[in-house]
Design an enzyme around this catalytic site. Structure first.
Site, short mmCIF file in Angstrom:
data_model
loop_
_atom_site.label_atom_id
_atom_site.label_comp_id
_atom_site.label_asym_id
_atom_site.label_seq_id
_atom_site.Cartn_x
_atom_site.Cartn_y
_atom_site.Cartn_z
N ARG A 1 0.81 -1.22 -0.04
CA ARG A 1 -0.16 0.12 -0.10
C ARG A 1 1.06 1.20 0.00
NH1 ARG A 1 -4.09 -1.03 4.88
NH2 ARG A 1 -4.93 0.93 4.14
N ASN B 1 -8.90 7.72 5.97
CA ASN B 1 -7.76 7.30 5.33
C ASN B 1 -6.44 7.47 6.03
OD1 ASN B 1 -9.83 7.09 3.48
ND2 ASN B 1 -9.29 9.10 2.40
N HIS C 1 -7.87 6.89 11.78
CA HIS C 1 -7.42 5.53 11.85
C HIS C 1 -5.91 5.61 11.59
CE1 HIS C 1 -11.76 4.31 10.56
NE2 HIS C 1 -11.64 4.34 11.78
N ASN D 1 -21.18 10.54 -2.93
CA ASN D 1 -20.81 9.40 -3.16
C ASN D 1 -21.18 8.88 -4.63
OD1 ASN D 1 -20.62 6.28 -3.10
ND2 ASN D 1 -20.13 6.60 -0.74
#
Ligand code: BV8
Ligand code: ZN
Length: 252
Positions: free
Chosen positions: A72, A104, A121, A223
């Protein structure tokens, strides 16, 4: 096609708003080439994020987990912030009470110029001691470093001898208290809450826009798809973040 009437209504509300809160998910980085979690490209070697982003997975096979994070890091390192990230940075610079909350770990908001990003996070470019001796440092895999990080079969080791782990929040782990407090205050104190590119499935993050609804704020969903948040949103802008956000910001 973005609903023009909805966009016009939102522009009016944003102009009158004292406090604006934005929460982003993987969808805002999709157009930067960073795989989302639920998208078809979200899998790595048939592992899903919920398989590898757990303390158990790290206990079982720390090498495998670090390989995934390095994969990643490779993608994110080659990625560039997109017009969606830049539009939010501009929105921040022109709005006094503005909070940017992200799920993110890619750091692309900061690379687009956003400040005081609330990283719920964590961040993939940091590592911390798995034993909790307090060491937090740049994750290996970044630009060439002065002193190489000691490694044991490609797993970086802390100076206390324990393993280093990515400085992110894994499933089943509590979020940082200070972070979640800041985010809850932003959600409960805002006039407008934008939820951008999130499937609204992972808690406690997914609870924040619902807190904003309960506090009487206008909640807006940006979205490409429906989510469990859609029925609770006052305005739904169905489109790509890198298209919707610049056109919104340019009208303010
Ligand atoms: C905890 C870091 C307790 C790591 C991540 C209540 C109900 C049910 C379950 C729970 C609950 N409370 C807690 C749980 C358990 C769990 C949870 O929520 N599980 C889910 C799966 C049901 N939560 C936890 O474990 C949390 N911890 O509860 O601890 C505790 C408390 C005290 C003491 C001890 C323990 C921790 C959760 C955090 C886990 N870490 N990431 C890493 O990244 O490696 S979560 C990770 O997945 C991301 O950070 C993000 O949060 C989530 C993915 O969601 P999204 O970002 O939204 O991405 P996704 O791919 O799903 O969706 C993308 C969306 O974008 C889609 O809607 C798509 O349509 C849209 N899109 C795509 N392209 C675009 C677009 N939109 C616009 N433009 C585009 N171009
Ligand atoms: Zn240590």
């Amino acid at each position: 096609m973005i609903d023009d009437q909805a966009l016009h209504h939102l522009v009016g509300r944003l102009r009158r708003a004292r406090v604006v809160a934005v929460m982003t998910g993987a969808g805002i980085s999709a157009e930067s080439g960073v795989p989302t979690f639920r998208g078809a490209d979200g899998l790595w070697r048939h592992y899903s994020a919920t398989d590898l982003a757990t303390p158990d997975a790290f206990a079982r096979d720390p090498g495998l987990v670090w390989q995934w994070y390095r994969w990643r890091q490779g993608i994110i390192g080659r990625a560039q912030p997109n017009p969606g990230h830049f539009a939010l940075a501009r929105l921040q610079s022109r709005t006094t009470g503005f909070s940017l909350i992200t799920q993110n770990v890619d750091g692309l908001h900061q690379r687009a110029g956003s400040a005081n990003v609330i990283e719920l996070h964590g961040n993939i470019w940091r590592a911390r001691c798995a034993r909790g001796c307090g060491v937090v440092q740049d994750a290996p895999g970044q630009a060439p470093r002065e002193e190489p990080v000691a490694e044991r079969d490609a797993v970086p080791v802390c100076r206390c001898g324990a393993l280093l782990r990515p400085d992110v929040v894994w499933f089943g782990e509590a979020l940082d208290d200070a972070c979640i407090d800041l985010a809850v205050r932003a959600a409960e104190g805002c006039d407008v809450f934008l939820a951008v590119g999130t499937s609204a499935l992972v808690y406690p993050a997914a609870g924040l826009p619902l807190l904003a609804v309960k506090a009487g704020a206008l909640v807006v969903e940006v979205n490409v798809d429906d989510t469990p948040l859609t029925p609770h949103a006052g305005i739904v802008l169905r489109g790509k973040a890198a298209e919707v956000l610049p056109s919104l910001e340019s009208r303010l």
